[in-house]
Design a protein around this motif. Sequence first.
Motif, PDB file in Angstrom:
ATOM      1  N   LYS A 535      39.211  43.501  34.654  1.00 30.02           N
ATOM      2  CA  LYS A 535      39.274  43.334  33.197  1.00 30.02           C
ATOM      3  C   LYS A 535      39.307  41.857  32.815  1.00 30.02           C
ATOM      4  N   GLU A 538      35.953  40.275  33.107  1.00 30.66           N
ATOM      5  CA  GLU A 538      35.105  40.667  31.974  1.00 30.66           C
ATOM      6  C   GLU A 538      35.459  39.868  30.723  1.00 30.66           C
ATOM      7  N   LEU A 539      36.753  39.604  30.520  1.00 28.77           N
ATOM      8  CA  LEU A 539      37.169  38.807  29.365  1.00 28.77           C
ATOM      9  C   LEU A 539      36.618  37.386  29.455  1.00 28.77           C
ATOM     10  N   ARG A 541      33.860  36.548  30.627  1.00 23.57           N
ATOM     11  CA  ARG A 541      32.432  36.585  30.320  1.00 23.57           C
ATOM     12  C   ARG A 541      32.154  36.859  28.847  1.00 23.57           C
ATOM     13  N   SER A 542      33.208  37.091  28.073  1.00 20.93           N
ATOM     14  CA  SER A 542      33.031  37.388  26.654  1.00 20.93           C
ATOM     15  C   SER A 542      32.466  36.179  25.913  1.00 20.93           C
ATOM     16  N   ASP A 601      36.374  40.848  15.127  1.00 19.08           N
ATOM     17  CA  ASP A 601      35.924  40.806  16.523  1.00 19.08           C
ATOM     18  C   ASP A 601      36.820  39.902  17.365  1.00 19.08           C
ATOM     19  N   HIS A 605      39.207  40.820  20.651  1.00 20.72           N
ATOM     20  CA  HIS A 605      39.191  40.085  21.919  1.00 20.72           C
ATOM     21  C   HIS A 605      40.593  39.576  22.263  1.00 20.72           C
ATOM     22  N   LYS A 608      42.758  42.269  23.665  1.00 17.82           N
ATOM     23  CA  LYS A 608      42.462  42.563  25.071  1.00 17.82           C
ATOM     24  C   LYS A 608      43.148  41.551  25.986  1.00 17.82           C
TER      25      LYS A 608
END
Length: 737
Positions: A535, A538-539, A541-542, A601, A605, A608
């Motif tokens: 996870k 992935e964050l 790569r946001s 948005d 983020h 998360k």
Amino acid sequence: MAVNSKGGWIQDRILGSGGFGQVVLWKHEDNDQYIAIKTCRVQNEMTEKHKQRWKLEVDIMKRLDHTNVIAARDVPPPLEVTENELPLLAMEYCSGGDLRKVLNLPESACGLKEYEIRNLVKDISSAIEYLHGKRIIHRDLKPENVVLTQSEDNKTVYKLIDLGYAKELDQSSVCTSFVGTLQYLAPELFASQKYTCTVDYWSFGTVVFECITGYRPFLPQVPPVTWHREVCQKSPEDICAYYDSDGVVKFSKKITSPTHLCRSMQAYFEQWLRIMLRWDPRQRGGGLGEDRKPQCFKFLDTMLDMKIVNILNVSTNQLLSYPLMEQLSMQDLQRTIEQETKIKVADQDILFASGAPPEPNQGASQCWNVPGEEDWVVFLFKKGDQNDPKIKFKSIPPRVQQIVKEPSTLLPYPEQKKAWAEAVWFCNEQVIDFKRLILSQRAAMLSLLRTNSSFLKLKAKMVNECDQLLAKLQYFKESLQFDLNTYADQRATGGIVSDDLFKKWKNVGEEMEMIKTQREQVNRVDQLATALTTKIVELQRSPFARAKQNETLEEMEKKSRELYQDLRQAGRGNREQYKDHKPMVQVVVKCVMSRDKSLSDLYTHLNKICGCKHELFKILPDIQKCCKDISEASDKLLKEQRSRQEDIWNLVRRAQIQASGDVARQDSRSSSNPGSDHASMLLSICGESTAPESIRVCEDNKEQVRRMGIMLDDVLREQDEYTSMMDWSFLPPLDNT
């Protein structure tokens, strides 16, 4: 166009013109040196009084020496005038232009940035205090008479110029002449009354108010006579006046329009302006302190030296500011935050932009930094999941709300200008807010990565130590099984035995089997940690992880400035096309829509990130417990291994004692065999399960028994030889009967 040149000096351009004078910039063609020279344009039309005032300015300027007062220079000989003409005033050149030029910029429509205001006020107050110390009143303080230049360390320096109206105080310290620019004049000057140096306080306060808000404090568009009649009714504490929707004059003790000041600094400036903008000149400035220093300057020094920490409450998008008193601890600051935000101290997660938290045992001053062009902000998060953030969007100013609701309603130019100025301010604030939130998510991400780094190290330690533990367990089991098998073999051959010891070893082996369950717990925690790491990757790569700005918000902010600038530059005859507010309303609406979508948005983020950090801290105790359990199991395994070795050594000692007794009782020839048997028995008991030291001791014992047997054989042989050589004739014959 012909170039005006004199003795190597080339006229560059005209910097400004006043009532009688004109300031021209000259440049030397060899060394690029600049000098500003003030000349009299209409000296033939000047009265003797005006000529004396001109000469007084030149005389005063040549005697002054202060960083924040324009410095006089020697007039280059090629540019000098004749003795019959009025003297020239040569001055240093300040390339930044004057303060009016800065205030006219669209981005200054609602005032300057806090950092600029602090520097401006500090510099000009120092200049005024210096002039008053020299018993000189400026009498014409206004934005046009403040110029900007850059210091060697690239810092903006503000300087006072144009002492054409300056007057040296006489012994009574009271003057009566009427001079200065009406819009910044103190009331007593406007009324041609006697005055003192406090007239500069009023003008200075007016300039500062305009720098904070973008407009003058008291009815700026009203004619002088009406202005005086209305404003004289203000209370001593009022710092601004305006017309309400019904056309009634309203006074306020606070700044009522949008500014770029943090709330703490705005409160300090409001308090200071109440001293500077008092109608009564005797009360203005607050009087003198015990050290004869004016109270207004003492208060200003204290205010500008005050350390103010800015904290962004990320969950609400609210900027908090707190003055830092001496010796204020982090705990004190956090308790203050708790009182306002209702976030308990234990739940506060305060982060610097680097993602590092403040040191809890250090003072709160670690959250402060020297003021700069970029705001220094500390970020406040609430520990745990951020599933329901209560975002506080910056409200649209009332004037902007009015034109949004009624975009076709015509407004007087001053009102339209103010409404559009506040629209520029609003769009700019959305850009600033978004940048702060981007920095907050970056700080949160860096904090997560910092914590995750320690987390991964601890997880790797857990897995590694678990593998080592299982390897130790396998060795323990194999060595135990070998010892049990060897013990059973030597028991069958009549060796030393102990049923209690045998039972103890078997029980320990069964207990140690429970260590295998540790692997299941480690695997479970490892799977959770691996999923969390995925996870976090992935964050990273946001798009928000790399975002620095919102292009739409930036575009709308730029467009609003362009519209405002067009409105101001259109001139009275060309403003018809700008009476419709629709272009500015479209910009504001698009800005709001982009802000709402972007922040939605961005907060998703942020949630998360905070969720991952919360999950990480939930898994962390499990990893710590696993590490503790592994360490305890390893210690127990080592303890049991040592205990079994001690048991084996006890058997070794018993075997040694028994072997020594047998050697003493048996004859020389047979003694070596039992010793060898006991050595073999010891070796069978110890076997390969003991440590190398045990095997070596057994081998040494066997060698000693062998050597003892050889020694006894030699002794017996020598004794037999000696006995056979002796004379036994003296003994009586044996009786064989």
